[in-house]
Design a protein around this motif. Structure first.
Motif, PDB file in Angstrom:
ATOM      1  N   ILE A  24     -24.381 -15.912 -13.129  1.00  0.00           N
ATOM      2  CA  ILE A  24     -24.123 -14.549 -12.658  1.00  0.00           C
ATOM      3  C   ILE A  24     -25.063 -13.612 -13.403  1.00  0.00           C
ATOM      4  O   ILE A  24     -25.108 -13.621 -14.636  1.00  0.00           O
ATOM      5  CB  ILE A  24     -22.647 -14.185 -12.888  1.00  0.00           C
ATOM      6  CG1 ILE A  24     -21.801 -15.054 -11.953  1.00  0.00           C
ATOM      7  CG2 ILE A  24     -22.390 -12.708 -12.640  1.00  0.00           C
ATOM      8  CD1 ILE A  24     -20.338 -14.974 -12.168  1.00  0.00           C
ATOM      9  N   ALA A  25     -25.837 -12.828 -12.638  1.00  0.00           N
ATOM     10  CA  ALA A  25     -26.913 -12.078 -13.271  1.00  0.00           C
ATOM     11  C   ALA A  25     -26.805 -10.574 -13.072  1.00  0.00           C
ATOM     12  O   ALA A  25     -27.676  -9.828 -13.516  1.00  0.00           O
ATOM     13  CB  ALA A  25     -28.259 -12.569 -12.730  1.00  0.00           C
ATOM     14  N   SER A  26     -25.769 -10.100 -12.407  1.00  0.00           N
ATOM     15  CA  SER A  26     -25.675  -8.653 -12.191  1.00  0.00           C
ATOM     16  C   SER A  26     -24.215  -8.248 -12.029  1.00  0.00           C
ATOM     17  O   SER A  26     -23.347  -9.099 -11.795  1.00  0.00           O
ATOM     18  CB  SER A  26     -26.447  -8.253 -10.924  1.00  0.00           C
ATOM     19  OG  SER A  26     -25.779  -8.785  -9.794  1.00  0.00           O
ATOM     20  N   ASP A  27     -23.958  -6.941 -12.129  1.00  0.00           N
ATOM     21  CA  ASP A  27     -22.596  -6.442 -11.934  1.00  0.00           C
ATOM     22  C   ASP A  27     -22.092  -6.818 -10.543  1.00  0.00           C
ATOM     23  O   ASP A  27     -20.938  -7.195 -10.358  1.00  0.00           O
ATOM     24  CB  ASP A  27     -22.553  -4.912 -12.077  1.00  0.00           C
ATOM     25  CG  ASP A  27     -22.746  -4.493 -13.523  1.00  0.00           C
ATOM     26  OD1 ASP A  27     -22.711  -5.384 -14.400  1.00  0.00           O
ATOM     27  OD2 ASP A  27     -22.933  -3.285 -13.759  1.00  0.00           O
ATOM     28  N   ALA A  28     -22.983  -6.703  -9.551  1.00  0.00           N
ATOM     29  CA  ALA A  28     -22.571  -6.989  -8.171  1.00  0.00           C
ATOM     30  C   ALA A  28     -22.187  -8.459  -8.020  1.00  0.00           C
ATOM     31  O   ALA A  28     -21.184  -8.796  -7.380  1.00  0.00           O
ATOM     32  CB  ALA A  28     -23.701  -6.637  -7.206  1.00  0.00           C
ATOM     33  N   GLU A  29     -22.964  -9.355  -8.643  1.00  0.00           N
ATOM     34  CA  GLU A  29     -22.640 -10.787  -8.563  1.00  0.00           C
ATOM     35  C   GLU A  29     -21.342 -11.081  -9.299  1.00  0.00           C
ATOM     36  O   GLU A  29     -20.544 -11.926  -8.870  1.00  0.00           O
ATOM     37  CB  GLU A  29     -23.788 -11.625  -9.140  1.00  0.00           C
ATOM     38  CG  GLU A  29     -24.981 -11.697  -8.194  1.00  0.00           C
ATOM     39  CD  GLU A  29     -26.139 -12.509  -8.779  1.00  0.00           C
ATOM     40  OE1 GLU A  29     -27.240 -12.393  -8.237  1.00  0.00           O
ATOM     41  OE2 GLU A  29     -25.936 -13.239  -9.780  1.00  0.00           O
ATOM     42  N   ALA A  30     -21.116 -10.381 -10.413  1.00  0.00           N
ATOM     43  CA  ALA A  30     -19.863 -10.586 -11.154  1.00  0.00           C
ATOM     44  C   ALA A  30     -18.675 -10.151 -10.307  1.00  0.00           C
ATOM     45  O   ALA A  30     -17.647 -10.840 -10.247  1.00  0.00           O
ATOM     46  CB  ALA A  30     -19.894  -9.802 -12.465  1.00  0.00           C
TER      47      ALA A  30
END
Ligand code: SF4
Length: 382
Positions: free
Chosen positions: A263-269
């Motif tokens: 997971i590499a971004s707030d959106a992916e989290a």
């Protein structure tokens, strides 16, 4: 999904709440009108509300403030009058809950205005808001609202104080009974015999300005619902009881391939958190189905896992002082075996301030973090 909510359809807090929880579920329920199978807690809650409505009407009709013996009879009459979706065991549970309720409640016949009281507010010539109050009393310029809760979980007084549904009840009472300017709301957790009153002190009341933000909330929600066209799914705690999970578009997106998930971004989290909520909900439904099967058919084995009801031996010493004494008498030191749990300590020190002062000198903080989800929004029954 380009459907729109017809503004001539009445609004209610239940609808606002579902829209906030998940627009997709709102669309399934109120626009597409997809039939749903009510859950057992919902059936039980509805039946208890129905019995209490008939009980209060019985008291009022007979000019008596209480009649403990009549409640089980009313429950049985209603239970056998029509299919309720409940079992005989459920009826026994309802009778036990309501007998306790009847033993501790009296109806004020002078102020009683109704049970399951429907109140409507015509916001304009196209928009109407409805609400149903479990028990309403009007005493001059005061509205007293009793809301029966069949939840197992009690709420804190702070949570109750923030509850927009209760403010809406007050605001609707004002629209329905224009002379009303002061309010008190009591949440009656009938399973536990606990009543939380807002404001807490008897004889004190919420003034009109304390509930007036219900007006802003209602109008704001109506605007949002009428402007909505996408009806996006919003996975979260609501998925666990959602009747539309089978057709939920978010379910299609729960595949994340094999191998490690990065997971590499707030959106992916956020997307991962949503997927976990959905997978948890599906896992719970599968387990519930398998439990019913295993209860009747026994353990089922697959791929090295045995699913079923496995006995977990659990031995406990209830008489701890007696055990310590006996062990010491026999020359054994058992002090290392004994542990005081955080919950036990919290309960004991809450009862005894002197013990709390002593515990302060001995407490060692062993707090830790664990990866899990916690609810950020309380659940409710209708
Ligand atoms: S399963 Fe969850 S995300 Fe899907 S419609 Fe139901 S509440 Fe919404």
């Amino acid at each position: 999904m380009t459907a729109a909510y017809r503004r001539t359809t009445p609004y209610s807090f239940t609808r606002f709440d579902l829209f906030e929880t998940c627009p997709a579920a709102f669309r399934f329920k109120y626009i597409d009108k997809v039939p749903e199978t009510p859950s057992r807690p919902l059936l039980l809650g509805s039946f208890i509300h129905e019995v209490l409505e008939h009980y209060n009407k019985h008291l009022y009709g007979n000019h008596v403030q209480t009649d403990v013996t009549s409640l089980p009879l009313i429950a049985r009459r209603l239970f056998y009058a029509k299919p309720t979706g409940l079992t005989g065991n459920d009826l026994a549970e309802v009778e036990a809950i309501l007998t306790r309720y009847a033993g501790s409640h009296i109806l004020n016949l002078n102020t009683y205005a109704g049970s399951e009281e429907l109140m409507r507010w015509d916001i304009d010539d196209q928009r109407t808001v409805w609400c149903k109050v479990d028990e309403l009393h009007i005493d001059g310029d005061i509205a007293l609202i009793n809301d029966f809760k069949t939840d197992h979980q009690l709420r804190t007084r702070a949570e109750v104080g923030r509850d927009m549904q209760l403010k809406i009840y007050c605001w609707m009472a004002k629209q329905h009974y224009p002379q009303v300017n002061r309010f008190a709301v009591a949440l009656d957790f009938v399973r536990h015999g606990v009543v939380l009153r807002v404001p807490a002190k008897e004889g004190t009341f919420l003034e009109l300005d304390a509930v007036a933000d219900a007006d802003t909330y209602i109008r704001g929600m109506i605007q949002l619902i009428e402007a909505e066209r996408k009806w996006e799914p919003k996975p979260g705690a609501g998925c666990a009881w959602c009747a539309y999970i089978d057709r939920c578009p978010a379910i299609r997106d729960t595949s994340f391939g094999s191998g490690r998930v990065v997971i590499a971004s707030d959106a992916e989290a956020a997307a991962a958190a949503n997927q976990l909520a959905l997978l948890d909900a599906q896992s719970k439904r599968l387990k519930d189905g398998l439990k019913v099967w295993c209860n009747a058919a026994g353990t089922v084995e697959s791929n090295g896992l045995a699913w079923g009801f496995h006995l977990t031996p659990s031995l406990r010493i209830d008489d701890v002082p007696g055990f310590i004494h006996a062990a010491r008498e026999a020359g054994h030191d058992v002090s290392e075996l004994l542990a005081i749990s955080t919950d036990d300590l919290r309960r004991a020190t809450r009862r005894d301030a002197g013990l709390e002062a002593i515990a302060d000198d001995w407490l060692v903080d062993h707090s830790y973090t664990s990866f899990r989800s916690v609810k950020t929004k309380g659940g409710d029954d209708e």
